[in-house]
Design an enzyme around this catalytic site. Structure first.
Site, PDB file in Angstrom:
ATOM      1  N   LYS A  79      45.882  50.332  36.686  1.00 22.96           N
ATOM      2  CA  LYS A  79      45.088  50.156  37.900  1.00 22.96           C
ATOM      3  C   LYS A  79      46.090  49.964  39.034  1.00 22.96           C
ATOM      4  O   LYS A  79      46.804  48.964  39.089  1.00 22.96           O
ATOM      5  CB  LYS A  79      44.167  48.954  37.786  1.00 22.96           C
ATOM      6  CG  LYS A  79      43.361  48.706  39.065  1.00 22.96           C
ATOM      7  CD  LYS A  79      42.679  47.361  39.050  1.00 22.96           C
ATOM      8  CE  LYS A  79      42.144  47.049  40.440  1.00 22.96           C
ATOM      9  NZ  LYS A  79      41.637  45.656  40.540  1.00 22.96           N
ATOM     10  N   GLY A 124      37.222  39.381  45.949  1.00 23.65           N
ATOM     11  CA  GLY A 124      36.877  37.965  45.861  1.00 23.65           C
ATOM     12  C   GLY A 124      35.849  37.486  46.856  1.00 23.65           C
ATOM     13  O   GLY A 124      35.517  36.301  46.885  1.00 23.65           O
ATOM     14  N   ALA A 161      35.706  45.247  42.960  1.00 28.39           N
ATOM     15  CA  ALA A 161      35.838  44.185  43.979  1.00 28.39           C
ATOM     16  C   ALA A 161      34.561  43.969  44.773  1.00 28.39           C
ATOM     17  O   ALA A 161      33.858  44.911  45.138  1.00 28.39           O
ATOM     18  CB  ALA A 161      36.992  44.459  44.934  1.00 28.39           C
ATOM     19  N   ASN A 195      36.148  40.309  38.697  1.00 32.46           N
ATOM     20  CA  ASN A 195      36.890  39.148  38.244  1.00 32.46           C
ATOM     21  C   ASN A 195      36.283  37.869  38.816  1.00 32.46           C
ATOM     22  O   ASN A 195      35.669  37.075  38.112  1.00 32.46           O
ATOM     23  CB  ASN A 195      38.359  39.274  38.621  1.00 32.46           C
ATOM     24  CG  ASN A 195      39.243  38.160  38.045  1.00 32.46           C
ATOM     25  OD1 ASN A 195      40.425  38.133  38.279  1.00 32.46           O
ATOM     26  ND2 ASN A 195      38.689  37.231  37.294  1.00 32.46           N
TER      27      ASN A 195
END
Length: 257
Positions: A99, A160, A186, A208
């Site tokens: 990635k 995030g 994301a 994540n």
């Protein structure tokens, strides 16, 4: 119905891919990965120990025989840094699939598109399977595909942020513009965001913070698993068209007046 995800000839069992940062410890990471049903786990080569046998190692918790380990070049701000990091991951025997991240600045964490394209061209020539993390720009996506990218990984929102899919229209255009798989990467904050990404036609979703930052990461990982499956099934099923006025669910023709 048979619906396989295949990238560069590699078959994947899950359309949910997850990262390994921001968990409390490696054991929580392991439990979240298991609950997610993911078979692709991405790790930052620069930030997580995956090569030093004298220190606690993430791969002691995430079995490379069970999961596809996807090294990423997170933290790299130039094409040269990203290229060196990818080479390090391959030299360590982790993977030739990478990635690719080249970050322009550290407030928005938006990609440096010129550096990303440059690094993609170099790594493809060296035999890497390159999955570039990019903006939702369809023109750049086409250039990355022309450079040999095996898949395109556009952001749904800043890394995030948890904002969800901020520009579904660009993502739809991007998906129509390229022939390689598109993995939304994301910005996913909760299960409904993952459903939206999949219903738009994404082949997979990588996340994540949406899992690791949840109050209960293990429960959120399971929720994301169901969301990705539901979104993909809905996309394949084909939604009804939107209409301004009502349409009766039961036929009214022939009813006794």
């Amino acid at each position: 119905m048979e619906d396989k995800l295949i990238i560069a000839g590699i078959e994947f069992q899950s359309r949910l891919w997850i990262g390994t940062g921001k968990y409390r410890d490696f054991d929580e990471t392991r439990r979240a990965v298991e609950a997610s049903g993911a078979d692709v786990v991405t790790v930052s080569v620069r930030r997580v120990n995956i090569t030093d046998p004298t220190k606690e190692n993430l791969l002691e918790y995430i079995d490379p025989k069970k999961y596809k380990i996807l090294p990423n070049t997170a933290g790299c701000s130039t094409a040269d840094e990203a290229i060196r990091t990818a080479r390090l991951a391959r030299a360590a025997g982790i993977s030739e699939m990478v990635k690719l991240e080249v970050i322009a600045e550290h407030k928005s964490l938006f990609p440096d598109t010129e550096g990303l394209l440059e690094a993609t061209k170099v790594l493809v020539k060296e035999g890497f399977i390159v999955l570039p993390y990019t903006t939702d720009d369809p023109i750049l996506a086409m250039k990355l595909e022309d450079a040999g990218a095996a898949a395109i990984m556009p952001l749904g929102a800043p890394i995030g942020s948890g904002l969800g899919i901020c520009n579904p229209y660009n993502l739809r255009i991007l998906m129509e513009a390229v022939s390689v798989p598109v993995v939304v990467d994301a910005g996913v904050g909760t299960a409904s965001d993952a459903v939206v990404a999949m219903e738009l036609g994404a082949e997979a979703v990588l996340m994540n913070t949406g899992i690791a930052g949840a109050k209960n990461p293990i429960a959120m990982a399971e929720a994301m698993n169901h969301a990705v499956q539901a979104g993909r099934l809905a996309y394949k099923a084909g939604r009804i068209p939107k209409k301004l006025y009502a349409t009766a669910s039961s036929p009214i023709e022939g009813m006794i007046q």
